[in-house]
Scaffold this active site. Structure first.
Site, PDB file in Angstrom:
ATOM      1  N   LYS A  28     -69.532 -13.786  -9.903  1.00 38.38           N
ATOM      2  CA  LYS A  28     -70.046 -15.143  -9.711  1.00 38.38           C
ATOM      3  C   LYS A  28     -71.522 -15.115  -9.337  1.00 38.38           C
ATOM      4  O   LYS A  28     -72.273 -16.037  -9.669  1.00 38.38           O
ATOM      5  CB  LYS A  28     -69.231 -15.894  -8.656  1.00 38.38           C
ATOM      6  N   GLY A  80     -61.776  -8.795 -25.521  1.00 36.21           N
ATOM      7  CA  GLY A  80     -60.959  -9.614 -24.637  1.00 36.21           C
ATOM      8  C   GLY A  80     -61.621 -10.938 -24.339  1.00 36.21           C
ATOM      9  O   GLY A  80     -62.737 -10.974 -23.814  1.00 36.21           O
ATOM     10  N   ARG A 126     -56.356  -6.195 -16.194  1.00 38.34           N
ATOM     11  CA  ARG A 126     -56.263  -5.176 -15.168  1.00 38.34           C
ATOM     12  C   ARG A 126     -54.812  -4.747 -15.003  1.00 38.34           C
ATOM     13  O   ARG A 126     -53.902  -5.572 -15.098  1.00 38.34           O
ATOM     14  CB  ARG A 126     -56.815  -5.705 -13.831  1.00 38.34           C
ATOM     15  N   HIS A 166     -69.235 -42.591  -5.929  1.00 40.79           N
ATOM     16  CA  HIS A 166     -70.054 -42.758  -7.138  1.00 40.79           C
ATOM     17  C   HIS A 166     -71.518 -42.530  -6.771  1.00 40.79           C
ATOM     18  O   HIS A 166     -71.984 -43.029  -5.755  1.00 40.79           O
ATOM     19  CB  HIS A 166     -69.869 -44.170  -7.695  1.00 40.79           C
ATOM     20  N   ILE A 198     -62.171 -12.517 -17.631  1.00 45.60           N
ATOM     21  CA  ILE A 198     -63.215 -11.504 -17.437  1.00 45.60           C
ATOM     22  C   ILE A 198     -64.172 -11.490 -18.616  1.00 45.60           C
ATOM     23  O   ILE A 198     -65.398 -11.475 -18.453  1.00 45.60           O
ATOM     24  CB  ILE A 198     -62.587 -10.108 -17.236  1.00 45.60           C
ATOM     25  N   GLY A 223     -60.260 -13.380 -22.377  1.00 43.38           N
ATOM     26  CA  GLY A 223     -59.703 -14.007 -21.181  1.00 43.38           C
ATOM     27  C   GLY A 223     -60.789 -14.270 -20.164  1.00 43.38           C
ATOM     28  O   GLY A 223     -61.986 -14.291 -20.488  1.00 43.38           O
ATOM     29  N   GLY A 271     -53.330  -3.006  -5.347  1.00 45.04           N
ATOM     30  CA  GLY A 271     -54.213  -3.668  -6.294  1.00 45.04           C
ATOM     31  C   GLY A 271     -54.154  -3.202  -7.732  1.00 45.04           C
ATOM     32  O   GLY A 271     -53.116  -2.739  -8.212  1.00 45.04           O
ATOM     33  N   VAL A 287     -64.881 -13.856 -20.974  1.00 44.48           N
ATOM     34  CA  VAL A 287     -65.756 -15.013 -21.186  1.00 44.48           C
ATOM     35  C   VAL A 287     -66.771 -15.160 -20.050  1.00 44.48           C
ATOM     36  O   VAL A 287     -67.887 -15.653 -20.275  1.00 44.48           O
ATOM     37  CB  VAL A 287     -64.964 -16.328 -21.390  1.00 44.48           C
TER      38      VAL A 287
END
Length: 462
Positions: free
Chosen positions: A55, A179, A267, A439, A183, A181, A143, A185
């Protein structure tokens, strides 16, 4: 700190990622004596190799795009390029600050933290650093790691994983991403903002294939407009080095060439060689099998996070870890409704959703019992100001509750909080429609979509 041989903890946790540390913090808060074992850094994939660093890269890319496009807002600015070293410095500072905070939390809750590679040695013990750590209950939270395909070797050079991509010392001139998905994109979006020529290869029919098909189609249109290329519906065959890059061949013989290949096909669980099967824990394809309370078939062993076959999301890990801690502390617990978990893909534009897709709703309730409404962000003043396009789609059981909210557009991830309340509290469109939304905000679009679904549209056509 390792425990003395006579110590028996209430809970021994193997793995300090989202699920493991959430269980440790909540367990300690509830008075359990907790040992947390982690071979790397507490925080796991999300903090160090996933959610947070990706991010940060995406936000840096957003700033780059804003600099390029400043003229359309009447602002004179020039874009001179990406200083990747400075981008990594910014990203690492974010991670470092959160990491220090997490370390402080663990210390303040008096969790017994043990750094080292642990292995389940019995249904009630974990061996680490030559010591045996014993507990009344053991939580497995080891993990996941990036996956590859048979015959496709991730070498960290021209064929890389998301882990390598997060520390890449340059902006690649061109990249193929295997891929489409989350990750795939997200990296495609960040790299395109940095100036990379990107092509996504996705074997299924759409990008972000687990999302509602309408969301996928809107994202595909937006990516085409941004110049992000993609090939859908044909699976990968092989990859090979060229003189100065890599060539990817698909099952239909089509080829693509680029400087590097990012393998982003998902993963897989970290479970091999950790003693799980020897202790009698039931497994399937590397995943630890659990019931709705995260209990394995072994009464003293639970498992959470990417290690179990649920949604691979940090916030799911948090919830699962907290559930286990509360169950062991004797509190009443409620199983997680995974359909009620919000999902966000932080590309540009963002894709956010909660609940079920229209297709799934028709499967469950019947096509004649499902109503879908689309609200275009073109009718939303704040979205116009931000120059973002997209749509909010609501899926409703006829004369009943909203069972799916699917959103595409910049900052839609910030709207999914209210959307999850709408789904999880089984709200009727008329109930949401009577709430007054500020608004001009993008959040107002969610309110207006429900107004339209309730039969009283304001800034949209009947």
């Amino acid at each position: 700190m390792a425990n003395d041989a006579s110590t028996v903890f209430d809970l021994v946790i193997l793995g300090g990622g989202s699920g493991g540390y959430a269980a440790a913090l909540r367990g300690a808060q509830l008075g359990l004596d907790v040992a947390l074992i982690e071979k790397g850094k507490v925080g796991g994939t999300c903090l160090h190799n996933g959610c947070i660093p990706t991010k940060a890269l995406l936000h840096a890319g957003e700033i780059a795009d804003q600099a390029r496009e400043a003229g359309q807002f009447g602002v004179k600015a020039t874009f001179e390029g990406i200083d990747i070293e400075a981008v990594h410095k910014y990203k690492d500072e974010v991670i470092s600050g959160l990491y220090k905070g997490l370390q402080g939390l663990i210390a303040s809750r008096k969790v017994h933290y043990i750094e080292g590679e642990g292995r389940l040695s019995s249904p009630t013990s974990v061996d680490v650093n030559g010591e045996r750590v014993t507990g009344r209950h053991v939580l497995l939270a080891t993990g996941s790691v990036p996956k590859s395909l048979p015959g496709l070797e991730i070498d960290g050079n021209r064929v890389i994983s998301s882990d390598h991509a997060l520390t890449l010392d340059r902006v690649p001139k061109s990249a193929i991403i295997l891929g489409g998905g989350v990750i795939g994109v997200e990296f495609a979006s960040a790299w395109k903002s940095f100036g990379t020529d990107v092509t996504i290869i996705e074997g299924l029919k759409h990008l972000v294939p687990v999302e509602d098909e309408n969301s996928s189609k809107i994202l595909e249109r937006a990516f085409r407009k941004r110049g992000i290329k993609f090939n859908l519906g044909t699976f990968f065959d092989k990859a090979e080095y060229t003189e100065d890059g890599v060539r990817v061949t698909l099952a239909d013989g089509k080829t693509f060439e680029a400087e590097l290949l990012l393998v982003a096909i998902g993963r897989g669980p970290v479970s091999q060689g950790l003693g799980y099967e020897e202790a009698g824990v039931a497994m399937d394809r590397g995943y630890v099998l659990v019931d709705e309370y995260m209990r394995t078939n072994v009464p003293t062993v639970s498992a959470v996070g990417d290690l179990v076959p649920t949604l691979q999301l940090a916030h799911v890990g948090f919830a699962e870890g907290i559930l286990v801690a509360e169950r062991l502390a004797g509190l009443k617990t409620v199983p997680i409704d995974y359909d009620g978990v919000p999902k966000v893909t932080y590309c540009h534009p963002e894709v956010a959703s909660v609940g079920i897709t229209e297709a799934k709703a028709k499967e469950i309730y019947g096509a004649d019992k499902v109503v879908a409404l689309k609200y275009n962000l073109a009718g939303n003043g704040r979205s116009k100001i931000l120059k973002t396009a997209g749509e909010i789609k609501l899926v409703q059981v006829k004369d009943g509750a909203v069972v799916g909210v699917h959103m595409v557009g910049d900052r839609m991830g910030e709207q999914v909080g209210e959307a999850q309340l709408i789904y999880n509290w089984e709200a009727l469109p008329a109930e949401v429609a009577q709430l007054i939304h500020a608004h001009p905000t993008q959040n107002e679009a969610l309110g207006e979509a429900h107004m339209a679904l309730a039969g009283k549209p304001l800034h949209s056509h009947d």
